[in-house]
Every structure is written in structure tokens, then in C-alpha cells.
Motif scaffolding. Structure first.
Motif, short mmCIF file in Angstrom:
data_model
loop_
_atom_site.label_atom_id
_atom_site.label_comp_id
_atom_site.label_asym_id
_atom_site.label_seq_id
_atom_site.Cartn_x
_atom_site.Cartn_y
_atom_site.Cartn_z
N GLY A 320 -40.06 -57.89 -85.91
CA GLY A 320 -41.12 -57.90 -84.90
C GLY A 320 -41.27 -56.62 -84.12
N GLU A 321 -40.47 -55.60 -84.41
CA GLU A 321 -40.56 -54.35 -83.68
C GLU A 321 -41.76 -53.53 -84.14
OE1 GLU A 321 -36.98 -52.08 -83.82
OE2 GLU A 321 -35.67 -53.83 -83.51
N PRO A 322 -42.36 -52.73 -83.27
CA PRO A 322 -43.41 -51.81 -83.70
C PRO A 322 -42.79 -50.63 -84.43
CG PRO A 322 -42.96 -51.50 -81.37
CD PRO A 322 -42.14 -52.69 -81.81
N LEU A 323 -43.59 -49.95 -85.24
CA LEU A 323 -43.10 -48.76 -85.92
C LEU A 323 -42.62 -47.74 -84.89
CD1 LEU A 323 -45.83 -48.26 -88.69
CD2 LEU A 323 -43.45 -48.94 -89.04
N PRO A 324 -41.47 -47.12 -85.12
CA PRO A 324 -40.93 -46.17 -84.14
C PRO A 324 -41.54 -44.78 -84.23
CG PRO A 324 -39.41 -46.39 -85.96
CD PRO A 324 -40.54 -47.35 -86.23
N LEU A 325 -42.56 -44.59 -85.08
CA LEU A 325 -43.18 -43.28 -85.21
C LEU A 325 -44.66 -43.42 -85.53
CD1 LEU A 325 -42.16 -41.72 -88.67
CD2 LEU A 325 -41.90 -44.12 -88.11
N THR A 326 -45.41 -42.36 -85.27
CA THR A 326 -46.84 -42.33 -85.59
C THR A 326 -47.07 -41.38 -86.75
OG1 THR A 326 -47.30 -40.47 -84.11
CG2 THR A 326 -47.35 -42.69 -83.14
N GLN A 327 -48.32 -41.30 -87.21
CA GLN A 327 -48.61 -40.40 -88.32
C GLN A 327 -48.27 -38.95 -87.98
OE1 GLN A 327 -49.92 -41.69 -91.48
NE2 GLN A 327 -48.90 -39.76 -91.93
N ALA A 328 -48.47 -38.57 -86.73
CA ALA A 328 -48.20 -37.19 -86.32
C ALA A 328 -46.71 -36.86 -86.37
CB ALA A 328 -48.74 -36.95 -84.92
N ASP A 329 -45.88 -37.89 -86.35
CA ASP A 329 -44.42 -37.66 -86.37
C ASP A 329 -43.89 -37.44 -87.79
OD1 ASP A 329 -44.19 -38.09 -83.58
OD2 ASP A 329 -44.19 -40.27 -83.91
N VAL A 330 -44.70 -37.73 -88.79
CA VAL A 330 -44.24 -37.64 -90.18
C VAL A 330 -44.28 -36.19 -90.65
CG1 VAL A 330 -44.62 -38.37 -92.56
CG2 VAL A 330 -45.03 -39.97 -90.67
N ALA A 331 -43.14 -35.67 -91.07
CA ALA A 331 -43.06 -34.31 -91.60
C ALA A 331 -42.24 -34.33 -92.88
CB ALA A 331 -42.43 -33.38 -90.57
N LEU A 332 -42.71 -33.61 -93.91
CA LEU A 332 -42.02 -33.54 -95.18
C LEU A 332 -41.13 -32.29 -95.20
CD1 LEU A 332 -44.89 -34.50 -97.66
CD2 LEU A 332 -43.34 -35.98 -96.36
N ARG A 333 -39.90 -32.48 -95.64
CA ARG A 333 -38.91 -31.39 -95.63
C ARG A 333 -38.40 -31.16 -97.05
NH1 ARG A 333 -33.48 -31.61 -95.77
NH2 ARG A 333 -33.59 -33.89 -95.67
N GLY A 334 -38.72 -29.99 -97.59
CA GLY A 334 -38.22 -29.63 -98.91
C GLY A 334 -38.80 -30.49 -100.02
N HIS A 335 -38.01 -30.66 -101.08
CA HIS A 335 -38.46 -31.39 -102.27
C HIS A 335 -37.32 -32.26 -102.77
CE1 HIS A 335 -41.59 -31.54 -105.48
NE2 HIS A 335 -40.58 -32.03 -106.18
N ALA A 336 -37.67 -33.45 -103.27
CA ALA A 336 -36.67 -34.36 -103.83
C ALA A 336 -37.15 -34.86 -105.18
CB ALA A 336 -36.42 -35.54 -102.89
N ILE A 337 -36.22 -35.06 -106.10
CA ILE A 337 -36.55 -35.56 -107.43
C ILE A 337 -35.48 -36.54 -107.86
CG2 ILE A 337 -35.45 -33.58 -108.55
CD1 ILE A 337 -37.70 -33.82 -110.72
N GLU A 338 -35.92 -37.60 -108.51
CA GLU A 338 -35.04 -38.70 -108.92
C GLU A 338 -35.23 -38.99 -110.40
OE1 GLU A 338 -35.06 -42.55 -106.68
OE2 GLU A 338 -35.96 -43.34 -108.51
N VAL A 339 -34.12 -39.33 -111.07
CA VAL A 339 -34.20 -39.83 -112.44
C VAL A 339 -33.54 -41.20 -112.51
CG1 VAL A 339 -34.28 -37.58 -113.57
CG2 VAL A 339 -32.07 -38.62 -113.09
N ARG A 340 -34.04 -42.02 -113.41
CA ARG A 340 -33.48 -43.35 -113.62
C ARG A 340 -32.59 -43.32 -114.86
NH1 ARG A 340 -38.50 -47.59 -112.70
NH2 ARG A 340 -39.56 -46.48 -111.01
N VAL A 341 -31.36 -43.71 -114.69
CA VAL A 341 -30.42 -43.78 -115.80
C VAL A 341 -30.51 -45.19 -116.40
CG1 VAL A 341 -28.01 -43.64 -116.50
CG2 VAL A 341 -28.90 -42.06 -114.77
N TYR A 342 -30.91 -45.25 -117.66
CA TYR A 342 -31.11 -46.52 -118.35
C TYR A 342 -30.09 -46.70 -119.48
CZ TYR A 342 -35.74 -47.50 -116.30
OH TYR A 342 -36.77 -47.79 -115.45
N ALA A 343 -29.76 -47.95 -119.77
CA ALA A 343 -29.00 -48.30 -120.97
C ALA A 343 -30.01 -48.44 -122.09
CB ALA A 343 -28.25 -49.61 -120.76
N GLU A 344 -30.28 -47.32 -122.77
CA GLU A 344 -31.29 -47.32 -123.81
C GLU A 344 -31.06 -46.13 -124.73
OE1 GLU A 344 -34.97 -47.05 -121.69
OE2 GLU A 344 -34.80 -44.89 -121.38
N ASP A 345 -31.70 -46.18 -125.90
CA ASP A 345 -31.60 -45.13 -126.90
C ASP A 345 -32.97 -44.47 -127.04
OD1 ASP A 345 -31.25 -43.46 -129.03
OD2 ASP A 345 -30.49 -44.98 -130.41
N PRO A 346 -33.21 -43.33 -126.37
CA PRO A 346 -34.52 -42.69 -126.45
C PRO A 346 -34.94 -42.33 -127.87
CG PRO A 346 -33.25 -41.77 -124.63
CD PRO A 346 -32.31 -42.62 -125.43
#
Length: 658
Positions: A320-346
Motif C-alpha cells: 500500500g505504499e506510494p512509489l518512493p520516486l518520480t520519473q525525474a528521479d530515474v537515472a540510468l548508470r552505465g550499461h548492463a547485459i545478461e545471459v541465460r544459462v540453459y540446459a540445452e544443446d544449441p
């Protein structure tokens, strides 16, 4: 804030949610099936409750059992993770009826966005652009055909009730439409209990870009930027990054506004994702695909670039809490990349694998969200995703370099995985340059999966085999050393080694394991072995380390630089047994469930004719006749479970002398 929260999921997402609960001082409750007793999420939780057998329908998908577990443990809220019951309207309603908070959007929002047809209609009214396609529900096969004619080829068939790419089929020719509709309906019916399909225009060279949104019960709606998810196989994501290398700040803001409008259109609350499709050549033109009314698998990259904990925000909004930030508070820092490790044979079309985890050593330099542990077993009951590896950098190049290095330090033995394939994908020039689209993996699959077999892997395997044969102790009688010894010099011993995905290789050895001489084909090498299951091979002044483990069936698993090989010894094949035109057994290529049996005992079949369909881990595989012949010893039964390499039937060919 809640004092006790039940996590209605398994694997890495359950472990990840429990981690945030622990940081907030909230008591966590895990649920598990018989297949997951002792699994990492069960160990991580404060309390664990058994739901039932391995089948998801009798455990993780049982609304009644999950609600009972919550009541029995005093849980005030249930976090559904993703998959299973996370987007189930009936489950959200059942939580409300039981007086338990569902950590997610209202049931009305799930219902509005869960049906793709209704979702498109809802967001279109809010001014969000949608992909041209059918706008009616419950279309017959004939009506779907008419819709395809109106949209024009190529088209995409999509289950209305589905998600995760399951059941989606591309159709490029009218001749393929009938079979595509039948297959898509079958998968949709089996996976979602609803075979309703819709038709959309297939955007060529598409990029998949999604916007993370957050909304509270007080009217607050913001977005946290985008994630690029264009690197996919079988319509399922395998690499995700934030921000996208495609969008400009202006394009990001336009898509963010559209995503917030979509969230407002259905009265959304909590964390959700609005997915858009964007043409590579026209990034200003984007179309709404769907809204995922839950946390996404790829949420860590958003957390890495924003510094926010999305699970914590979900919990606060649910409380029930309101969001603790507004759109103006959102800042992107650097870059992130993710891979999914699967049990599979490509290399085998991403067929699922499985087995006992003999060794699991994740990297320690980046974030890893994992749902496996050494000694555990990966079966065919659930999704094949094992872990996610996430790297953050000051820019995209640094993030990719850090991720690739981390994958190179990852050790996973006992089952096939896609780690080597992921490293090849990250090294691809187009991927490095950010020239992405959802068809890239399919176009480059052969080169991405073309893995040469290093001779030093065979040397390492031979060194381990020799070491296993040698007697223990410091004082060794030379006559106790098996094979090879004679007066004057050692004799050669010949072995045939088989490595998955490669032709058998003859290896000749002489000498002791510590310094054996090997002939691999025409190449002469030496091995040196060390203790604790680690083998080093030295050649040309370089030394490479290997991790090894022996499976119960005698298979030797060897890992290096993120790649793993399964090595077996094999006697020379009897060439006389390989008669041209002979039939033989048809084996299941993966552990799974037989969904369709299209032949009967004694039936005459032709080469290439469909015989059996096996489904596992969100993948359907059609098995066909290897030669013209007769069906014998039909063992496959619709609805039955089968192991990898299980004999489903035998096709008796003309050369078999029938």
C-alpha cells in the motif's frame, strides 16, 4: 510491511526473491515439489512446504495447495515470481478471497493484459500503436485463414492466452498455414488450456524492446527505461541488455510514455513490462506486442543500471505504499547485459538436456542468479533455465567484456549447457556493434555452434583415464601399471574416444599418466596430470587448466574456458552392421512427454514421415521416419513420459530383411 511472505515459485527467481525478503527482515516461505526437495530455494527459505509430486499441475500450479501453504505458515502475502501462477487471474482472485495479498497487479489488470487480443484492444484505445493483425477472439481455422489474407504474408500465429514465445509460429507461405495452425493450437491447448490464436503481421528484421514500468495504488506511474531483448532462439530471449544500443533519448522517452499509457489503460499496480517490436531500419516506428503483468526474467539489468531493487518496490507497492520516486528521479548508470544459462544443446536445435550437476562453479566477479547446486538433478519437469549471469560496465563494450570473461570462468559439469554458445554469440561482430534483430541467432546458428574439438581436450581425457587406472601409493611395481610396459620402451595402447557432437577419435598412448606420450591422429602431444580432479595439458609453452568430473555411467566431463565436453570410450564400430537403407530405433532426443503418436504398429511409412511428437521444457520436437519401412515395437504412448535416448519405436527398413 509484511512479516511473512510465501514465494510461489522455484529455481533462481525464488532464490532471488528470498534474498530481498531476507534483506528486509521478512520471514520467507518456500514451496516445493518432490523433484525439488533440497533445492537451493528450499534451503534458502526460513520455512518450506511440500506441495506435491513433480508434475507442475499437482504442485506449483495448484492454486488450492499454494493457498493452503500460505495459510498454514501465516503468510500475509504471496510473491508469484514469473511463470507458473504469476499471471493467473484465478490465483490473484483466490489470494484476495483468502485475505492474502497478491504481490502483483489487480486481477482485472491481469485479465485485461493476459489475453493478447483484449490487450491490443485496450491499449489501442489509449493511443498506443499496435501491430496490424486480427482483432477478434475465438477465430476458427477458416477465419484465421481469412485474417492472414487480409494481413498478408509473412505472418505470426500467437496463442492468445500464452507467453514466453511458446506456441508462436512464423508462416511465410499459404501452403504451410494449415499445419502451422494445427501445431500452434496443439501447443497452446497443452500449455495454457486455451487454443485461441491471433494473427499479426510479421515485422521483418525486428528488434524486441521492452519498457519496465512501476505503478502504485495512488496514481503514480513511472518507467525505468528500456531493455533490448532481440537476441532470441525459438522466440525466447537468451541475451538482454539495458539500455538498448538502438534508441536515442528522444525515442526512449516516447516509448516510455506509451508504456505508462498502457499501464494506466488497465489500472495497473506493481512492476510490469510493456513489450514493443521495432523495425531495425525504422526505430521511430514501434508497435505494442504485449504486457507482462509480472516481474521479468531480465529484470536484473534494469536493477544494475538504476540501482533499484524491483522486488523490494513490488513488496512496498503491494503493502500500500506510494512509489518512493518520480520519473525525474530515474537515472540510468552505465550499461548492463545478461545471459541465460540453459540446459540445452544449441548445436542440436537447442534440444533440452539434463542430468546430475557434477560440478557448479559460478563466476564471482559479476552478479549470478542461480537455481542449481552441485549434486542436484536437472530433469524435464520444468523450464531448462539454470542461471542468469549479469555484468555491469561503464559502457556497453566494458559490460560485454566483463560478461564474456565471467562466462569463461564458469564451470558446469554433468549436463550439456549453452555457455560455449553464449560466448560465441557475444563475440559475434554484429552483436558487438549492436546490430541486433530477433532473427540474428537463427541466421548465424551454424557458425555460432561450429565448435572444433581441441586436441588437448582429448589429451586431458586420456590423462585422467590413465590416472584412474594407476595403483595408489608412492611405491609402485611397474608390473602393476596397466598396459604398455615392456623391456626397452613402452608399447602403444589404443583407445577410441567419443565426444558429444563430434566423430570418434582414435588416441594412442604410452607411458604413465604423469607424462604420457599421445598420438591423436598424426599429432603427438604429452599430458601432465594434477590432483583433485584437475588436469593440465602442456604444449608449446602454454598451460591450460581443466576441471573434470566422472559421471556414474562412466562419462568423463571436462570443462575449460566456459565450454564443457562429455567424453566416452567406445569400441570400434562393426562396419558390417551399418547396411545402407537399414532402419532402426527412433530415439527420443530429449527427456519429455509424448504429445502425439501418428502411427500404429505394423504401419507402412516413408522416409521423412511424421511419427511421434515429444515436448519438454517449452519445446516441441517432431520425430520422422529415417527410411521407408514398417513400424515395429511401438512403445510411445500419448501422454507418457520418456527419457533422453529412450526407444520410441523401430522402423524396419527394406535392408533389414523383413
Amino acid at each position: 510491511m509484511f512479516s511473512t511472505v510465501l514465494v510461489a515459485n522455484r529455481g533462481e527467481i525464488a532464490v532471488r526473491v528470498i534474498r530481498t525478503l531476507r534483506s528486509l527482515g521478512i520471514r520467507s516461505v518456500a514451496v516445493y515439489s518432490d523433484a525439488d526437495a533440497g533445492a537451493p530455494h528450499v534451503v534458502a527459505a526460513d520455512v518450506a512446504v511440500r506441495l506435491g509430486p513433480a508434475a507442475a499441475s499437482e504442485s506449483y500450479l495448484s492454486i488450492e495447495k499454494v493457498i493452503e501453504a500460505a495459510k498454514a505458515t501465516g503468510a500475509e502475502a504471496i510473491h508469484p515470481g514469473y511463470g507458473f501462477l504469476s499471471e493467473n487471474t484465478a490465483f490473484a482472485a483466490a489470494c484476495e478471497k483468502a485475505g492474502i495479498t497478491f504481490v502483483g497487479p489487480p486481477a482485472s489488470a491481469i485479465e485485461a493484459m493476459g489475453d493478447k487480443i483484449r490487450a491490443k484492444q485496450t491499449v489501442a484505445k489509449a493511443g498506443v500503436p499496435v501491430v496490424p493483425g486480427s482483432d477478434g477472439s475465438g477465430l476458427s481455422d477458416e477465419e484465421l485463414g481469412l485474417a492472414v489474407e487480409q494481413v498478408g504474408y509473412p505472418v505470426l500465429l500467437k496463442p492468445s492466452a500464452g507467453g514466453g514465445g511458446k506456441g508462436m509460429v512464423e508462416v511465410h507461405r499459404a501452403d504451410d498455414l494449415a499445419e502451422a495452425i494445427a501445431g500452434a493450437r496443439r501447443v497452446a491447448r497443452g500449455s495454457f488450456g486455451d487454443d485461441t490464436l491471433l494473427v499479426e503481421r510479421l515485422v521483418t528484421t525486428p528488434r524486441h524492446i521492452e519498457i519496465q514500468v512501476l505503478a502504485d495504488a495512488h496514481g503514480g506511474v513511472i518507467h525505468l527505461g528500456e531493455r533490448e531483448c532481440s537476441l532470441q532462439r525459438r522466440h525466447q530471449k537468451i541475451v538482454e541488455e539495458a539500455p538498448s544500443p538502438l534508441l536515442t533519448p528522444e525515442q526512449r522517452e516516447a516509448m516510455g510514455r506509451a508504456a505508462c499509457d498502457a499501464a494506466r489503460s488497465c489500472g495497473y499496480e506493481g512492476a510490469g513490462t510493456v513489450e514493443f517490436i521495432v523495425g531495425s531500419d525504422r526505430p521511430d516506428e514501434f508497435f505494442f506486442m504485449e504486457m507482462n503483468t509480472r516481474l521479468q526474467v531480465e529484470h536484473p539489468v534494469t536493477e544494475e543500471v538504476t540501482g533499484l531493487d524491483l522486488v523490494e518496490l513490488q513488496l512496498r507497492v503491494a503493502a500500500g505504499e506510494p512509489l518512493p520516486l518520480t520519473q525525474a528521479d530515474v537515472a540510468l548508470r552505465g550499461h548492463a547485459i545478461e545471459v541465460r544459462v540453459y540446459a540445452e544443446d544449441p548445436a542440436a536445435g537447442f534440444l533440452p538436456t539434463g542430468g546430475r550437476v557434477l560440478a557448479w562453479e559460478p563466476p564471482t566477479t559479476v552478479r549470478v542468479d542461480a537455481g542449481i547446486a552441485e549434486g542436484g538433478t536437472v530433469g524435464s519437469d520444468y523450464d531448462p533455465m539454470l542461471a542468469k549471469v549479469i555484468a555491469h560496465g561503464a559502457d556497453r563494450d566494458e559490460a560485454i567484456r566483463r560478461l564474456d570473461a565471467a562466462l569463461g570462468r564458469t564451470v558446469l559439469l554433468g549436463l550439456g549447457s549453452n555457455i560455449g554458445f553464449l560466448r560465441a554469440l557475444l563475440a559475434d561482430p554484429d552483436v558487438r556493434a549492436g546490430n541486433l534483430d530477433t532473427g540474428l541467432v537463427g541466421r548465424k546458428l551454424d557458425e555460432l555452434t561450429a565448435q572444433d574439438l581441441p586436441s588437448d581436450v582429448l589429451g586431458a581425457a586420456t590423462g585422467v583415464a590413465l590416472l584412474d587406472l594407476e595403483p595408489a601409493g608412492d611405491l609402485v611395481d611397474p608390473f602393476d601399471i596397466p598396459g604398455g610396459w615392456r623391456l626397452g620402451e613402452d608399447a602403444w595402447t589404443t583407445r577410441t574416444l567419443v565426444v558429444s557432437g563430434h566423430d570418434p577419435v582414435e588416441v594412442r598412448t604410452r607411458g604413465r599418466a604423469a607424462n604420457a606420450e599421445l598420438l591423436i591422429g598424426e599429432e603427438r602431444v604429452r599430458t601432465s596430470t594434477a590432483v583433485s580432479g584437475t588436469v593440465s595439458h602442456s604444449q608449446g609453452g602454454t598451460t591450460r587448466g581443466y576441471a573434470t568430473a566422472r559421471a556414474q555411467d562412466g562419462t568423463l566431463w571436462i570443462a575449460r574456458d566456459g565450454q564443457a565436453w562429455a567424453v566416452r570410450e567406445q569400441e570400434a564400430l562393426d562396419a558390417s552392421a551399418q547396411a545402407d537403407g537399414a532402419g532402426g530405433p527412433v530415439l527420443s532426443p530429449m527427456p519429455g512427454t509424448v504429445t502425439v503418436v501418428e502411427v500404429t504398429e505394423g504401419q507402412q511409412v516413408t522416409a521423412g514421415q511424421r511419427l511421434v511428437v515429444v515436448e519438454a521444457m517449452k519445446m516441441e520436437h517432431v520425430l520422422t521416419a529415417p527410411v521407408d519401412g514398417t513400424v515395429r515395437e511401438l512403445r510411445a504412448r500419448s501422454g507418457g513420459t520418456v527419457a533422453k535416448d529412450a526407444v520410441l519405436l523401430i522402423v524396419e527398413g527394406e535392408a533389414d530383411g523383413s
